[in-house]
Design an enzyme around this catalytic site. Sequence first.
Site, PDB file in Angstrom:
ATOM      1  N   HIS A 104      41.743  64.994  17.705  1.00 65.62           N
ATOM      2  CA  HIS A 104      42.069  66.873  18.132  1.00 65.62           C
ATOM      3  C   HIS A 104      42.613  66.901  18.999  1.00 65.62           C
ATOM      4  O   HIS A 104      41.613  66.166  19.747  1.00 65.62           O
ATOM      5  CB  HIS A 104      41.294  68.471  17.343  1.00 65.62           C
ATOM      6  CG  HIS A 104      42.079  69.369  17.652  1.00 65.62           C
ATOM      7  ND1 HIS A 104      41.833  69.986  18.045  1.00 65.62           N
ATOM      8  CD2 HIS A 104      42.667  70.147  15.895  1.00 65.62           C
ATOM      9  CE1 HIS A 104      43.186  71.183  18.224  1.00 65.62           C
ATOM     10  NE2 HIS A 104      43.447  70.998  16.563  1.00 65.62           N
ATOM     11  N   GLU A 152      50.917  67.987  15.331  1.00 67.78           N
ATOM     12  CA  GLU A 152      50.311  69.423  15.803  1.00 67.78           C
ATOM     13  C   GLU A 152      50.955  69.094  17.277  1.00 67.78           C
ATOM     14  O   GLU A 152      49.949  68.593  18.569  1.00 67.78           O
ATOM     15  CB  GLU A 152      49.099  69.717  15.781  1.00 67.78           C
ATOM     16  CG  GLU A 152      48.331  69.500  15.602  1.00 67.78           C
ATOM     17  CD  GLU A 152      47.305  70.393  14.885  1.00 67.78           C
ATOM     18  OE1 GLU A 152      47.325  70.866  14.122  1.00 67.78           O
ATOM     19  OE2 GLU A 152      46.633  70.556  15.697  1.00 67.78           O
ATOM     20  N   GLY A 192      50.780  77.240  15.194  1.00 72.12           N
ATOM     21  CA  GLY A 192      51.286  78.124  15.280  1.00 72.12           C
ATOM     22  C   GLY A 192      51.694  78.591  13.582  1.00 72.12           C
ATOM     23  O   GLY A 192      51.957  79.540  13.371  1.00 72.12           O
ATOM     24  N   SER A 214      44.093  79.482  14.397  1.00 70.52           N
ATOM     25  CA  SER A 214      44.165  81.051  14.619  1.00 70.52           C
ATOM     26  C   SER A 214      44.221  81.921  13.154  1.00 70.52           C
ATOM     27  O   SER A 214      44.684  83.223  13.339  1.00 70.52           O
ATOM     28  CB  SER A 214      44.801  81.521  15.906  1.00 70.52           C
ATOM     29  OG  SER A 214      46.343  80.709  16.200  1.00 70.52           O
TER      30      SER A 214
HETATM   31  O1  G3P Z   1      43.424  72.120  14.167  1.00 67.89           O
HETATM   32  C1  G3P Z   1      44.509  73.290  14.088  1.00 67.89           C
HETATM   33  C2  G3P Z   1      45.203  73.342  15.258  1.00 67.89           C
HETATM   34  O2  G3P Z   1      45.418  73.157  16.338  1.00 67.89           O
HETATM   35  C3  G3P Z   1      46.129  74.724  14.667  1.00 67.89           C
HETATM   36  O3  G3P Z   1      46.246  75.742  15.639  1.00 67.89           O
HETATM   37  O4  G3P Z   1      46.078  78.334  16.475  1.00 67.89           O
HETATM   38  O5  G3P Z   1      47.455  77.254  16.414  1.00 67.89           O
HETATM   39  O6  G3P Z   1      47.056  77.262  14.002  1.00 67.89           O
HETATM   40  P1  G3P Z   1      46.845  76.781  15.446  1.00 67.89           P
END
Ligand code: G3P
Length: 233
Positions: A104, A152, A192, A214
């Site tokens: 990650h 990501e 996001g 989140s």
């Molecule tokens: O592993 C999921 C993550 O890094 C994305 O985080 O809060 O943007 O959905 P978020």
Amino acid sequence: MLTYIEEMIKLLKTPTIVLNVKTYSEATGKEAFDIAAIMSKVSRETGTSMAIAVQATDITLCAEKLDIPVYAEHIDPIKPGSHTGWTLPEAVKSAGAVGTLINHSEHRLILADIDVCITRAKELKLDHIVCSNNVATSKAIAAFSPDFIAVEPPELIGGDISVTTADPGIVSSSVEAVKNIDNNVKVLCGAGVKNGRDVTKSIELGAEGVLLASGIVKAKDKESVIRDLVSGL
Ligand code: G3P
């Protein structure tokens, strides 16, 4: 006859929604269990595929009583032995995890260690989602033939604009690049992601689901967010 682990892996069909609860206080201990329970209920009711990645200390709590696939957030590239404070792949499996995230953005590994982690996960039949930060990294990881790659962009993680809106090209280009290397590797996207529209867009871009945090963990009404996300599948 299938083992328990094999049965649970069977549940992670694509398209899928994978929640990574990170170390948010709203998703630690009993709070992690409560979110997993909602996901498990919605998954059963709607027949959709979902999984949750929790802190190592919460794996057993969530896996023991719920029928949603539970993942570890991380494993280290080690075998049993003298490695104080590291996360042993065998340990997350015996705690009840059916899979694991690897690399990650908030817990990065060097390429050689990603290779060892994927090998160890395969040895143990642990489903694995390997994160990448861009198309080049997605390509490098695809050469190891993991189960999933989740792309990501780090700058969008935790933000309000979904990768599918802010940088759709990184999703479609990662899918194309990964499939050219190994057509069996499934691609997820994340950063996001907040709602059903983002999920639908991710599928349109060629991904087989989303990895998010989140959007669910920070929501006041987690169940309605989860139902909205599912509506996009
Ligand atoms: O592993 C999921 C993550 O890094 C994305 O985080 O809060 O943007 O959905 P978020």
